[in-house]
Motif scaffolding. Sequence first.
Motif, PDB file in Angstrom:
ATOM      1  N   ILE A  15       0.841  -1.194   0.000  1.00  0.00           N
ATOM      2  CA  ILE A  15       0.000   0.000   0.000  1.00  0.00           C
ATOM      3  C   ILE A  15       0.880   1.249   0.000  1.00  0.00           C
ATOM      4  CG2 ILE A  15      -1.716   1.313   1.281  1.00  0.00           C
ATOM      5  CD1 ILE A  15      -2.770  -1.362   2.389  1.00  0.00           C
ATOM      6  N   SER A  16       1.705   1.378   1.041  1.00  0.00           N
ATOM      7  CA  SER A  16       2.560   2.554   1.166  1.00  0.00           C
ATOM      8  C   SER A  16       3.726   2.474   0.189  1.00  0.00           C
ATOM      9  CB  SER A  16       3.101   2.657   2.596  1.00  0.00           C
ATOM     10  OG  SER A  16       3.933   3.795   2.737  1.00  0.00           O
ATOM     11  N   GLY A  17       3.870   3.483  -0.664  1.00  0.00           N
ATOM     12  CA  GLY A  17       4.976   3.507  -1.620  1.00  0.00           C
ATOM     13  C   GLY A  17       4.680   2.834  -2.931  1.00  0.00           C
ATOM     14  N   CYS A  18       3.474   2.252  -3.062  1.00  0.00           N
ATOM     15  CA  CYS A  18       3.060   1.662  -4.349  1.00  0.00           C
ATOM     16  C   CYS A  18       1.666   2.182  -4.710  1.00  0.00           C
ATOM     17  CB  CYS A  18       3.063   0.139  -4.284  1.00  0.00           C
ATOM     18  SG  CYS A  18       4.706  -0.599  -4.191  1.00  0.00           S
ATOM     19  N   LEU A  19       0.685   1.793  -3.881  1.00  0.00           N
ATOM     20  CA  LEU A  19      -0.672   2.280  -4.115  1.00  0.00           C
ATOM     21  C   LEU A  19      -0.807   3.742  -3.694  1.00  0.00           C
ATOM     22  CD1 LEU A  19      -3.480   1.438  -5.108  1.00  0.00           C
ATOM     23  CD2 LEU A  19      -4.022   0.747  -2.771  1.00  0.00           C
ATOM     24  N   ALA A  39       7.460  -5.918  -9.625  1.00  0.00           N
ATOM     25  CA  ALA A  39       7.576  -4.549 -10.120  1.00  0.00           C
ATOM     26  C   ALA A  39       7.778  -3.582  -8.967  1.00  0.00           C
ATOM     27  CB  ALA A  39       6.328  -4.156 -10.898  1.00  0.00           C
ATOM     28  N   VAL A  40       8.333  -2.411  -9.320  1.00  0.00           N
ATOM     29  CA  VAL A  40       8.477  -1.297  -8.380  1.00  0.00           C
ATOM     30  C   VAL A  40       8.128  -0.007  -9.120  1.00  0.00           C
ATOM     31  CG1 VAL A  40      10.256  -2.378  -6.946  1.00  0.00           C
ATOM     32  CG2 VAL A  40      10.926  -1.065  -8.963  1.00  0.00           C
ATOM     33  N   PRO A  41       7.658   1.018  -8.415  1.00  0.00           N
ATOM     34  CA  PRO A  41       7.449   2.328  -9.048  1.00  0.00           C
ATOM     35  C   PRO A  41       8.775   2.920  -9.482  1.00  0.00           C
ATOM     36  CG  PRO A  41       6.279   2.157  -6.946  1.00  0.00           C
ATOM     37  CD  PRO A  41       7.217   1.001  -7.005  1.00  0.00           C
ATOM     38  N   THR A  42       8.719   3.889 -10.371  1.00  0.00           N
ATOM     39  CA  THR A  42       9.952   4.469 -10.898  1.00  0.00           C
ATOM     40  C   THR A  42      10.755   5.216  -9.838  1.00  0.00           C
ATOM     41  OG1 THR A  42      10.842   5.830 -12.708  1.00  0.00           O
ATOM     42  CG2 THR A  42       8.894   6.669 -11.577  1.00  0.00           C
ATOM     43  N   ASP A  43      10.091   5.669  -8.746  1.00  0.00           N
ATOM     44  CA  ASP A  43      10.801   6.411  -7.707  1.00  0.00           C
ATOM     45  C   ASP A  43      11.256   5.525  -6.550  1.00  0.00           C
ATOM     46  OD1 ASP A  43       8.188   5.952  -6.995  1.00  0.00           O
ATOM     47  OD2 ASP A  43       7.843   7.905  -6.085  1.00  0.00           O
ATOM     48  N   ALA A  44      11.269   4.215  -6.749  1.00  0.00           N
ATOM     49  CA  ALA A  44      11.754   3.303  -5.717  1.00  0.00           C
ATOM     50  C   ALA A  44      13.275   3.415  -5.573  1.00  0.00           C
ATOM     51  CB  ALA A  44      11.372   1.866  -6.059  1.00  0.00           C
ATOM     52  N   CYS A  66       8.375   0.300 -13.371  1.00  0.00           N
ATOM     53  CA  CYS A  66       7.299   1.137 -13.897  1.00  0.00           C
ATOM     54  C   CYS A  66       7.835   2.506 -14.327  1.00  0.00           C
ATOM     55  CB  CYS A  66       6.212   1.331 -12.850  1.00  0.00           C
ATOM     56  SG  CYS A  66       5.348  -0.191 -12.399  1.00  0.00           S
ATOM     57  N   HIS A  67       7.192   3.088 -15.328  1.00  0.00           N
ATOM     58  CA  HIS A  67       7.498   4.467 -15.714  1.00  0.00           C
ATOM     59  C   HIS A  67       6.832   5.442 -14.754  1.00  0.00           C
ATOM     60  CE1 HIS A  67       9.421   3.289 -19.453  1.00  0.00           C
ATOM     61  NE2 HIS A  67       8.378   2.540 -19.743  1.00  0.00           N
ATOM     62  N   SER A  68       5.746   5.012 -14.133  1.00  0.00           N
ATOM     63  CA  SER A  68       4.976   5.876 -13.236  1.00  0.00           C
ATOM     64  C   SER A  68       5.513   5.806 -11.812  1.00  0.00           C
ATOM     65  CB  SER A  68       3.502   5.468 -13.244  1.00  0.00           C
ATOM     66  OG  SER A  68       2.984   5.472 -14.567  1.00  0.00           O
ATOM     67  N   ALA A  69       5.288   6.873 -11.070  1.00  0.00           N
ATOM     68  CA  ALA A  69       5.711   6.935  -9.666  1.00  0.00           C
ATOM     69  C   ALA A  69       4.635   6.341  -8.769  1.00  0.00           C
ATOM     70  CB  ALA A  69       5.998   8.383  -9.277  1.00  0.00           C
ATOM     71  N   VAL A  99       0.557   1.257 -10.077  1.00  0.00           N
ATOM     72  CA  VAL A  99      -0.169  -0.001  -9.911  1.00  0.00           C
ATOM     73  C   VAL A  99      -0.966  -0.315 -11.172  1.00  0.00           C
ATOM     74  CG1 VAL A  99      -1.949  -1.206  -8.588  1.00  0.00           C
ATOM     75  CG2 VAL A  99      -0.262   0.216  -7.407  1.00  0.00           C
ATOM     76  N   ARG A 100      -1.600   0.699 -11.748  1.00  0.00           N
ATOM     77  CA  ARG A 100      -2.344   0.492 -12.995  1.00  0.00           C
ATOM     78  C   ARG A 100      -1.401   0.049 -14.119  1.00  0.00           C
ATOM     79  NH1 ARG A 100      -6.992   2.052 -15.798  1.00  0.00           N
ATOM     80  NH2 ARG A 100      -6.820   1.107 -17.864  1.00  0.00           N
TER      81      ARG A 100
END
Length: 436
Positions: free
Chosen positions: A258-262, A368-373, A385-388, A394-395
């Motif tokens: 949830i935190s840092g992804c969603l 997967a991880v968000p781009t700002d991980a 991911c390209h998205s943060a 998540v989408r």
Amino acid sequence: MAPAKKRKRNEKRQHIAALILARGGSKGIRLKNIKMLAGVPLIGWVLRAALDSKQFNSVWVSTDHDEIEKVATTWGAQVHRRSPEVSKDSTCSLDAIQEFAKNHKEVDVVCNIQATSPCLHPSHLKEALELITKQGFESVFSVVRRHHFRWQEVNIGASSSSGFEVTKPLNLDPRKRPRRQDWAGELCENGSFYFTTRRLIEEGQIQGGKCAYYEMLPEYSVDIDVDIDWPVAEQRVLRFGYFGQDKLEVVRLLLCKISGCLTDGCFPISASGPEMVTVNEKDINGIRMLKQEEVDVILISSNEDLLPKGLAEKLSNMTDCQVIKLEKDIQGEVKAIMDSRKLDWKEVAYMGNDVQDVECLNLAGLSAVPTDAPVVALNAAKYSCHSAAGKGAVREFADHILLLKKKAKAQMEQNCIPGQMHSNCTEIPPVVEILN
């Protein structure tokens, strides 16, 4: 038994090896060969095609770099540790191939596959190899048909005895410019692969002897040299790349932090009000899409997450997902969840964002991880991911999971690549004998 059959039985079976050259010192894009392309290391695309083709006695990566070696073995290849002498900027492909052949006397035919050709399919390799094993060619290389008008290069402004130097057409008559549909075009090497016998390699040739080409359609002829090629290649590979036989079709469960992804991990706090977080509607819709396609989703948090009270219940109601709080042993607790559902790691997708998620990111069939991980999480994930976080990551991962499932299913259901004739079709790919 007929004499011909006896001879065939007694013939030594050729050892055919796939070889991907992956030097660590690429000048165009640093460590290009293991950079993520559509969530997969670049070299992973061609390794998957080579291994799934089941045409090779061995599949090798020739490298001088520890990280490339690690990725190569993870994807199922053997590693030939090349010497410093053939790891220089001035080293040509032939030098590295000759060194490999010298150190592997059992190999009779080498297929040099370019790591920068991510739209390669197993059928391309199978059909090209048959030109050697069934038709007796000694070297086969891949080409693509181009419709480019070529002109002679000149030094603009330079003068000659007859005045300024002017350019001349090389493959057309400007007075009779053909329409594209009226011109067959020209065959150009696309660099995807080169099959060569040991004899030619030892003689210093990659193309020679009884030589033929294998024509690939333009949509599969993708090459990456510089950064500007990357986004274009990513779109092409998502549409035309080879996604494996059944490896990704079996994803049954997504575990998502949830935190840092969603959410973006930020918690605005004021003296007069409670903490608040924002959730992106695109991410919620992505979760719903997965559930519609029978991929279960569990939202997870840990003791280290500073989530506002009541958030878990609200998210559960919004997404119709189970929300679980994990303790310190995240991997062990995730394994317990899998065991209760009788799932293996290959059936699980995991989305995390930090060091505590690394083990699960490494073990999951898709991660997967968000781009700002942080870098440690980016290096462990199979898809970046390209998205943060909280901004559609998540989408994006949900879309990626569904796309891979769709691609894998489609490839299992069809015998032919669209637009490309296979050996079990009524036609065969164009072949031309170049040199006798």
